[in-house]
Scaffold this motif. Sequence first.
Motif, short mmCIF file in Angstrom:
data_model
loop_
_atom_site.label_atom_id
_atom_site.label_comp_id
_atom_site.label_asym_id
_atom_site.label_seq_id
_atom_site.Cartn_x
_atom_site.Cartn_y
_atom_site.Cartn_z
N ALA A 33 57.64 9.41 115.10
CA ALA A 33 56.85 8.30 115.63
C ALA A 33 57.13 8.11 117.12
CB ALA A 33 57.15 7.02 114.87
N GLU A 34 58.39 8.18 117.49
CA GLU A 34 58.76 8.04 118.91
C GLU A 34 58.17 9.17 119.74
OE1 GLU A 34 63.01 7.65 118.79
OE2 GLU A 34 62.89 5.62 117.97
N ASP A 35 58.18 10.38 119.20
CA ASP A 35 57.58 11.52 119.91
C ASP A 35 56.07 11.32 120.07
OD1 ASP A 35 60.04 12.77 120.06
OD2 ASP A 35 59.64 14.15 118.39
N PHE A 36 55.42 10.84 119.03
CA PHE A 36 53.98 10.62 119.06
C PHE A 36 53.63 9.55 120.09
CE2 PHE A 36 49.81 9.29 117.30
CZ PHE A 36 49.21 10.53 117.21
N ILE A 37 54.42 8.51 120.15
CA ILE A 37 54.20 7.45 121.14
C ILE A 37 54.45 7.99 122.54
CG2 ILE A 37 55.06 5.23 121.98
CD1 ILE A 37 55.55 4.54 118.95
N ALA A 38 55.45 8.83 122.70
CA ALA A 38 55.73 9.42 124.01
C ALA A 38 54.57 10.27 124.49
CB ALA A 38 57.02 10.26 123.94
N VAL A 39 53.91 11.00 123.58
CA VAL A 39 52.74 11.79 123.93
C VAL A 39 51.65 10.89 124.54
CG1 VAL A 39 50.82 13.12 122.94
CG2 VAL A 39 53.17 13.64 122.27
N HIS A 40 51.62 9.64 124.08
CA HIS A 40 50.62 8.68 124.56
C HIS A 40 51.19 7.80 125.68
CE1 HIS A 40 48.95 10.01 120.76
NE2 HIS A 40 47.79 9.76 121.32
N LYS A 41 52.22 8.33 126.35
CA LYS A 41 52.85 7.68 127.50
C LYS A 41 53.31 6.26 127.20
CE LYS A 41 50.32 10.47 130.83
NZ LYS A 41 49.55 11.35 130.05
N GLY A 42 53.84 6.08 125.99
CA GLY A 42 54.42 4.79 125.61
C GLY A 42 53.42 3.76 125.14
N ASP A 43 52.14 4.10 125.09
CA ASP A 43 51.10 3.16 124.65
C ASP A 43 51.03 3.17 123.12
OD1 ASP A 43 48.76 1.74 124.07
OD2 ASP A 43 47.70 2.51 125.82
N VAL A 44 51.73 2.20 122.51
CA VAL A 44 51.84 2.15 121.05
C VAL A 44 50.47 1.94 120.41
CG1 VAL A 44 52.87 0.88 119.12
CG2 VAL A 44 54.22 1.33 121.18
N MET A 45 49.65 1.08 120.98
CA MET A 45 48.34 0.79 120.40
C MET A 45 47.45 2.04 120.43
SD MET A 45 46.70 -1.40 118.70
CE MET A 45 47.70 -2.84 118.94
N LYS A 46 47.48 2.78 121.53
CA LYS A 46 46.69 4.00 121.61
C LYS A 46 47.18 5.02 120.58
CE LYS A 46 45.08 7.43 124.93
NZ LYS A 46 45.15 7.91 126.31
N ALA A 47 48.49 5.14 120.42
CA ALA A 47 49.05 6.07 119.44
C ALA A 47 48.66 5.66 118.03
CB ALA A 47 50.58 6.12 119.58
N LEU A 48 48.71 4.37 117.74
CA LEU A 48 48.33 3.88 116.42
C LEU A 48 46.87 4.16 116.13
CD1 LEU A 48 48.89 2.31 113.83
CD2 LEU A 48 48.42 0.21 115.10
N LYS A 49 46.01 3.90 117.10
CA LYS A 49 44.57 4.15 116.91
C LYS A 49 44.31 5.64 116.65
CE LYS A 49 42.98 0.31 119.76
NZ LYS A 49 42.34 -0.04 121.04
N GLU A 50 44.97 6.51 117.40
CA GLU A 50 44.77 7.94 117.18
C GLU A 50 45.28 8.35 115.81
OE1 GLU A 50 45.71 12.37 118.93
OE2 GLU A 50 45.87 10.66 120.29
N MET A 51 46.41 7.80 115.38
CA MET A 51 46.96 8.14 114.07
C MET A 51 46.00 7.68 112.97
SD MET A 51 49.21 9.70 112.36
CE MET A 51 50.27 10.12 113.72
N ILE A 52 45.37 6.53 113.12
CA ILE A 52 44.40 6.05 112.13
C ILE A 52 43.21 7.01 112.06
CG2 ILE A 52 42.73 4.22 111.64
CD1 ILE A 52 44.87 2.26 112.78
N VAL A 53 42.73 7.45 113.21
CA VAL A 53 41.61 8.39 113.24
C VAL A 53 42.01 9.72 112.60
CG1 VAL A 53 40.13 9.75 114.77
CG2 VAL A 53 40.46 7.33 115.21
N LEU A 54 43.18 10.24 112.98
CA LEU A 54 43.65 11.50 112.40
C LEU A 54 43.82 11.38 110.89
CD1 LEU A 54 46.30 12.54 115.06
CD2 LEU A 54 44.08 13.61 114.67
N ASN A 55 44.36 10.26 110.44
CA ASN A 55 44.57 10.03 109.02
C ASN A 55 43.23 9.97 108.29
OD1 ASN A 55 46.32 9.71 106.88
ND2 ASN A 55 46.37 7.49 107.05
#
Length: 59
Positions: A19-41
């Motif tokens: 999860a920390e790695d995924f958030i880092a890919v999104h430059k620390g933007d937790v909301m953007k990472a969450l939205k992408e994870m929802i779409v991917l899921n």
Amino acid sequence: MDRIVTLNSRQEAALQAHAEDFIAVHKGDVMKALKEMIVLNGHLQERLDALSAPRRASR
């Protein structure tokens, strides 16, 4: 949600690291990472549903 998954401490630590790695890919933007994870899921769920559809129809 169909079921609740229980993780042991080792699994929880691994999930936290990913999860920390995924958030880092999104430059620390937790909301953007969450939205992408929802779409991917959602895409993954659609693919799983499509794979199981022929089996359901044959029952």
